[in-house]
Scaffold this motif. Structure first.
Motif: not given
Ligand code: THU
Length: 136
Positions: A91-94, A104-112, A122-125, A127-136
């Motif tokens: 969660g902290v890394c997300r 367009d950012f992608e996360v690849i999880v690899a076993r091998t 958007a699948e990984i996080l 409804f995240g809270f991010g920079p856009k939420d602090l705008e305006g």
């Protein structure tokens, strides 16, 4: 750099892990928009909470080198010698990745190097809270 190459880089980066306490080795490979690759591994501490995950090691290296935009990150984690399961970012890394993850950012999880899954940010996080939420 394609998904398979990123997966291979994350698997290889596991060998750099400093994980004497958990024995769980994690590697990450973060690709910048300009196609520069930043490698990370988990770095543990005898004071356990000071531990840094592989994903944040890679991200902190990249951002401190001036990078701000990224295409993808690949992650691989297991006990040494085992392929293990798919290792998803904590969660902290997300949250920290969210600071820099475009749509367009992608996360690849690899076993091998050949057994991996690809996810949209958007699948990984969702409804995240991010920079856009602090705008305006
Ligand atoms: N870890 C990572 O480096 N990345 C993850 O995505 C999950 C967990 C590390 C932290 C700690 O050194 C070890 O794995 C066990 O939690």
């Amino acid at each position: 750099m394609n998904h398979a190459q990123l997966a291979a880089a994350a698997v290889a980066a596991k060998d750099r892990a400093y994980a004497p306490y958990s024995g769980f080795h994690v590697g990450a490979a973060l690709l910048s928009e300009g196609e520069t690759l930043y490698i990370g591994c988990n770095i543990e501490s005898a004071a356990y909470p000071a531990t840094v995950c592989a994903e944040r090691t890679a991200l902190l290296k990249a951002v401190s080198e001036g990078e701000r935009k990224f295409r993808a990150i690949a992650v691989a984690g297991s006990k040494p010698g085992a392929d293990g399961d798919y290792c998803y970012p904590c969660g902290v890394c997300r949250q920290l990745l969210h600071e820099f993850a475009g749509e367009d950012f992608e996360v690849i999880v690899a076993r091998t190097a050949t057994d991996f899954r690809v996810h949209k940010w958007a699948e990984i996080l969702p409804f995240g809270f991010g920079p856009k939420d602090l705008e305006g």
